[in-house]
Design an enzyme around this catalytic site. Structure first.
Site: not given
Length: 298
Positions: A55, A57, A83, A115-116, A165, A212, A239
């Protein structure tokens, strides 16, 4: 071979300095990236040597630091596990930099979906609001979402290292199941595609419901079965925040790689990249957060 582009090298230089691209430039860049990425398979078939990254971010200075640690493209080849946006101050510059590098060096950088990378998630965790603040409209966000919907779902390195991911799915037993998925869409609320992006390893056996609210938790027996069925050496995924930068699960069968140091500018964690020379020769390189520059808060 250099891809035919507009001034993509100029875009890379500007984005590395955290300078904003014009809306028209973003549109053109996203269009070219979408054209390239949409031709790639659901399951990328890659070879070593390659560096796996977790990730990011929106932490642009830390992404620049990552390239300093791991080596500049095209001299190093990278696989990012998703991500790229949300949470950090510079999601738009971070994501556009990765797209620009993909356009300039399509065979030296590969981007999986996290997932983002989702229309719904980015409206909650910061990317949507960042774009609105910096550009005054959501048009640029829409261009980026269109590229989210073509990102590959997983990768296989040297036929031995499975990269994703999040993790596994009860409806995916063999790699052909991934190849058969329809990925050109926003992330569904459930199903195999969602599981790949949302699931996490857990010490309990079998499958369990994820806290989650999407995907599953999967145990060591699930991993053993998947590894045997697909003849792989280990699974690399992201993740989950790991304070030490990386973490092995179930012995040396699943590794979580985390590449956002001092996550959210307050967690104090280190980050890592996993440099893979072969499926039996690999090492994690740890790095700290880069100095933060005040102008990045704009």
């Amino acid at each position: 071979m250099k891809a035919a582009t507009c001034d993509v090298e100029g875009h890379i230089e500007k984005l590395m300095r955290c300078e904003k691209l014009k809306e028209s430039q973003v549109k053109d860049l996203c269009s070219k990236a979408k054209e390239i990425i949409s031709k790639e398979a659901n399951l990328l078939i890659l070879s070593t040597p390659i560096t796996i990254c977790g990730d990011i971010h929106g932490q642009l200075p830390d992404l620049v630091e990552l390239f300093s640690v791991g080596g500049a493209i095209p001299w190093s080849t990278y696989l990012f596990l998703g991500d790229y946006v949300d949470r950090g101050y510079n999601s738009i510059e971070t994501y556009l930099l990765l797209l620009a590098l993909k356009v300039r060096y399509p065979n030296r950088i590969f981007l999986l979906r996290g997932n983002h990378e989702s229309r719904e998630i980015t409206q909650v965790y910061g990317f949507y609001d960042e774009v609105l603040r910096k550009y005054g409209s959501i048009t640029v966000w829409k261009y980026c979402v269109e590229t989210f919907n073509v990102l590959s779902l997983a990768a296989l390195i040297d036929s031995k290292v499975f990269c994703v991911h999040g993790g596994l799915s009860p409806t995916i037993e063999v790699f052909d199941d991934i190849k058969a998925l329809e990925r050109y869409q926003d992330v569904p609320h459930s199903g195999a595609m969602t599981d790949l992006l949302w699931s996490d390893p857990d010490e309990q056996a079998g499958w369990g419901m994820s806290p989650r609210g999407a995907g599953y938790i999967y145990g060591p027996d699930v991993v053993d079965r998947f590894m045997v069925q697909n003849n792989i050496a280990f699974i690399a995924r992201a993740h989950q925040l790991v304070l030490e930068g990386f973490k092995w699960h179930f012995g040396n069968k699943v590794i979580t790689v985390w590449s956002a140091p001092n996550y959210c500018y307050r967690c104090g964690n280190v980050a890592s990249i996993l440099e893979v020379e072969s499926y039996s020769e690999y090492f994690a390189t740890i790095f700290d957060a880069a100095p933060q520059v005040r102008l990045l808060l704009r």
